[in-house]
Design an enzyme around this catalytic site. Structure first.
Site, PDB file in Angstrom:
ATOM      1  N   THR A  96       0.702  -1.208  -0.053  1.00  0.00           N
ATOM      2  CA  THR A  96      -0.042   0.036   0.002  1.00  0.00           C
ATOM      3  C   THR A  96       0.827   1.081   0.046  1.00  0.00           C
ATOM      4  O   THR A  96       1.448   1.609   1.025  1.00  0.00           O
ATOM      5  CB  THR A  96      -1.147  -0.040   1.157  1.00  0.00           C
ATOM      6  OG1 THR A  96      -1.625  -1.172   1.235  1.00  0.00           O
ATOM      7  CG2 THR A  96      -1.981   1.000   1.074  1.00  0.00           C
ATOM      8  N   LYS A 171      -7.758   1.418  -2.309  1.00  0.00           N
ATOM      9  CA  LYS A 171      -7.137   0.890  -1.168  1.00  0.00           C
ATOM     10  C   LYS A 171      -7.250   2.144  -0.241  1.00  0.00           C
ATOM     11  O   LYS A 171      -7.211   1.765   0.973  1.00  0.00           O
ATOM     12  CB  LYS A 171      -5.714   0.472  -1.573  1.00  0.00           C
ATOM     13  CG  LYS A 171      -5.003  -0.167  -0.053  1.00  0.00           C
ATOM     14  CD  LYS A 171      -5.513  -1.262   0.307  1.00  0.00           C
ATOM     15  CE  LYS A 171      -4.661  -1.693   1.702  1.00  0.00           C
ATOM     16  NZ  LYS A 171      -5.557  -2.522   2.280  1.00  0.00           N
TER      17      LYS A 171
HETATM   18  N1  NAP Z   1      -0.308  -6.397   7.690  1.00  0.00           N
HETATM   19  C1  NAP Z   1      -1.599  -6.107   6.875  1.00  0.00           C
HETATM   20  O1  NAP Z   1      -2.800  -6.377   7.603  1.00  0.00           O
HETATM   21  C2  NAP Z   1      -1.896  -5.497   5.648  1.00  0.00           C
HETATM   22  C3  NAP Z   1      -2.992  -5.811   4.601  1.00  0.00           C
HETATM   23  C4  NAP Z   1      -2.914  -5.098   3.491  1.00  0.00           C
HETATM   24  C5  NAP Z   1      -2.097  -4.300   3.088  1.00  0.00           C
HETATM   25  N2  NAP Z   1      -0.963  -4.261   3.814  1.00  0.00           N
HETATM   26  C6  NAP Z   1       0.255  -3.333   3.333  1.00  0.00           C
HETATM   27  O2  NAP Z   1       1.229  -4.397   2.869  1.00  0.00           O
HETATM   28  C7  NAP Z   1       2.740  -3.808   3.087  1.00  0.00           C
HETATM   29  C8  NAP Z   1       3.468  -4.739   3.751  1.00  0.00           C
HETATM   30  O3  NAP Z   1       2.748  -5.027   5.085  1.00  0.00           O
HETATM   31  P1  NAP Z   1       3.221  -5.991   6.011  1.00  0.00           P
HETATM   32  O4  NAP Z   1       2.100  -6.077   7.267  1.00  0.00           O
HETATM   33  O5  NAP Z   1       3.720  -7.233   5.407  1.00  0.00           O
HETATM   34  O6  NAP Z   1       4.502  -5.150   6.869  1.00  0.00           O
HETATM   35  P2  NAP Z   1       5.698  -5.806   7.592  1.00  0.00           P
HETATM   36  O7  NAP Z   1       5.578  -7.131   8.344  1.00  0.00           O
HETATM   37  O8  NAP Z   1       6.026  -4.646   8.681  1.00  0.00           O
HETATM   38  O9  NAP Z   1       6.804  -5.975   6.484  1.00  0.00           O
HETATM   39  C9  NAP Z   1       7.329  -4.890   5.864  1.00  0.00           C
HETATM   40  C10 NAP Z   1       8.441  -5.292   4.828  1.00  0.00           C
HETATM   41  O10 NAP Z   1       8.888  -4.010   4.101  1.00  0.00           O
HETATM   42  C11 NAP Z   1      10.174  -4.089   4.490  1.00  0.00           C
HETATM   43  N3  NAP Z   1      11.081  -2.709   4.693  1.00  0.00           N
HETATM   44  C12 NAP Z   1      10.559  -1.922   5.500  1.00  0.00           C
HETATM   45  N4  NAP Z   1      11.403  -0.679   5.327  1.00  0.00           N
HETATM   46  C13 NAP Z   1      12.212  -0.959   4.509  1.00  0.00           C
HETATM   47  C14 NAP Z   1      13.093  -0.182   3.956  1.00  0.00           C
HETATM   48  N5  NAP Z   1      13.402   1.085   4.441  1.00  0.00           N
HETATM   49  N6  NAP Z   1      14.106  -0.834   3.018  1.00  0.00           N
HETATM   50  C15 NAP Z   1      13.662  -2.263   2.648  1.00  0.00           C
HETATM   51  N7  NAP Z   1      12.704  -2.974   3.092  1.00  0.00           N
HETATM   52  C16 NAP Z   1      11.926  -2.136   3.831  1.00  0.00           C
HETATM   53  C17 NAP Z   1      10.520  -5.101   5.509  1.00  0.00           C
HETATM   54  O11 NAP Z   1      11.824  -5.413   5.477  1.00  0.00           O
HETATM   55  P3  NAP Z   1      12.409  -6.014   7.196  1.00  0.00           P
HETATM   56  O12 NAP Z   1      11.887  -7.306   7.436  1.00  0.00           O
HETATM   57  O13 NAP Z   1      13.800  -5.910   6.814  1.00  0.00           O
HETATM   58  O14 NAP Z   1      12.217  -4.972   8.181  1.00  0.00           O
HETATM   59  C18 NAP Z   1       9.439  -5.872   5.191  1.00  0.00           C
HETATM   60  O15 NAP Z   1       9.925  -6.956   4.111  1.00  0.00           O
HETATM   61  C19 NAP Z   1       2.360  -2.520   3.609  1.00  0.00           C
HETATM   62  O16 NAP Z   1       2.389  -1.624   2.348  1.00  0.00           O
HETATM   63  C20 NAP Z   1       1.055  -2.576   4.157  1.00  0.00           C
HETATM   64  O17 NAP Z   1       0.531  -1.269   4.557  1.00  0.00           O
HETATM   65  C21 NAP Z   1      -0.663  -4.997   5.123  1.00  0.00           C
END
Ligand code: NAP
Length: 294
Positions: A96, A171
């Site tokens: 997102t 979204k």
């Molecule tokens: N969780 C939900 O319910 C949900 C639902 C729909 C959409 N989303 C969206 O999907 C996306 C991922 O969400 P998530 O829940 O999977 O988040 P997450 O578990 O916090 O994972 C975030 C990812 O981004 C990486 N990342 C963060 N900062 C970075 C940087 N500066 N450089 C390189 N990599 C970086 C992290 O790497 P590291 O592992 O190294 O930190 C990890 O791979 C987001 O945009 C979120 O808004 C989430």
């Protein structure tokens, strides 16, 4: 089967990669914290050490990173994926990242004449594990047939909403709604407690009425139980509210409620709650200066 590179193995990216592999796609992953990517090796998933290494030779690239800046870094930074992708590959952007970032990154893909699909998802880590995501896809019609088999492996349904950017727009609208009902749940729980009610009477009543969105009821119950283990981190939900407010403001629209939520969630994130679940929004509700949800 086309080979797939997945950049980002966080809460959403890891189950998406696993489900793609389970469906028979050869999958390579990259993650900034390599230990999280290595956890997927037991599933037969290859681990790359740079985004470029993951992208090289891939037929499809999926980005599932936190936000626009991290996606840009992985695609265009040092050892970035964009230049390593074969010319006929398709980039499916699933994080997102908002409308502006989507358009900016789609333009960079277009400079390389790479196919680009904007495909953020609705559904949290549970639906991601169960391949039950709702995919909000947008992009050129001729790409639909190419990407549908991948979407079928990770989601229950794909909604196509026009040219690239439409999925990200939908979204943002959905997550502004999510923020509003989450904050309403927080205030309902706190008000019920303050009025001397068992807050579960509130959530049970809510669940019995058309008023009670299942998501809001689930978050209200998590607030009552003080369960803040993240499914969807507060910091990511806040990012989406901020993106919605910015997109509205740019177009001359004021969103009073989203604006307030942007501010008060920002305050509790500054206190260190950003890594907790969005249910930690209950900490915004105070009585005589004391948090009711702490
Ligand atoms: N969780 C939900 O319910 C949900 C639902 C729909 C959409 N989303 C969206 O999907 C996306 C991922 O969400 P998530 O829940 O999977 O988040 P997450 O578990 O916090 O994972 C975030 C990812 O981004 C990486 N990342 C963060 N900062 C970075 C940087 N500066 N450089 C390189 N990599 C970086 C992290 O790497 P590291 O592992 O190294 O930190 C990890 O791979 C987001 O945009 C979120 O808004 C989430």
């Amino acid at each position: 089967m086309p080979s797939v590179a997945v950049l980002g193995t966080g809460r959403m990216g890891a189950p998406i990669a696993r489900n793609l592999k389970r469906a028979g796609f050869p999958v390579t992953v990259w993650n900034r914290t390599v230990a999280k990517a290595r956890a997927l090796q037991d599933d037969g998933i290859e681990v790359a050490l740079t985004p470029a290494q993951a992208a090289s030779g891939a037929d499809v690239l999926v980005t599932m990173l936190a936000d626009g800046p991290s996606t840009e870094q992985a695609m265009l930074g040092d050892a970035g994926a964009l230049d390593a992708l074969p010319a006929e590959a398709v980039w499916i952007q699933m994080g997102t990242i908002g409308i502006d970032w989507t358009q900016r990154l789609a333009a960079r893909a277009a400079e390389r004449t790479l196919a680009f699909v904007d495909a953020p998802v609705s559904g949290s880590d549970g639906p991601a594990r169960d391949a039950q995501l709702l995919i909000l896809a947008s992009g050129a019609d001729e790409l639909q047939e190419r990407v549908e088999p991948l979407f079928g492996a990770v989601g229950r349904r794909t909604l196509w909403v026009g040219p690239a950017g439409g999925g990200s727009a939908l979204k943002l609208v959905l997550n502004a709604w999510l923020a509003a009902i989450t904050q309403a749940a927080a205030e309902g729980v706190a008000l019920a407690e303050t009025l001397g009610l068992d807050p579960q009477v509130f959530t049970q009543t809510l669940a019995d009425l058309p008023l009670g969105a299942p998501y809001a009821v689930a978050k209200a119950n998590a607030m009552i139980e003080r369960q803040f283990e993240p499914g969807f981190a507060l910091a990511l939900a806040h990012k989406d509210v901020a993106l919605a407010v910015a997109a509205a403001t740019e177009r001359g629209l004021r969103l009073p409620l989203a604006g307030v939520i942007d501010g008060i969630w920002g305050e509790i994130i500054a206190q260190g709650h950003g890594g907790q679940d969005v249910a930690a929004a209950v900490m915004t509700v105070e009585r005589d200066g004391a948090e009711t949800g702490a």
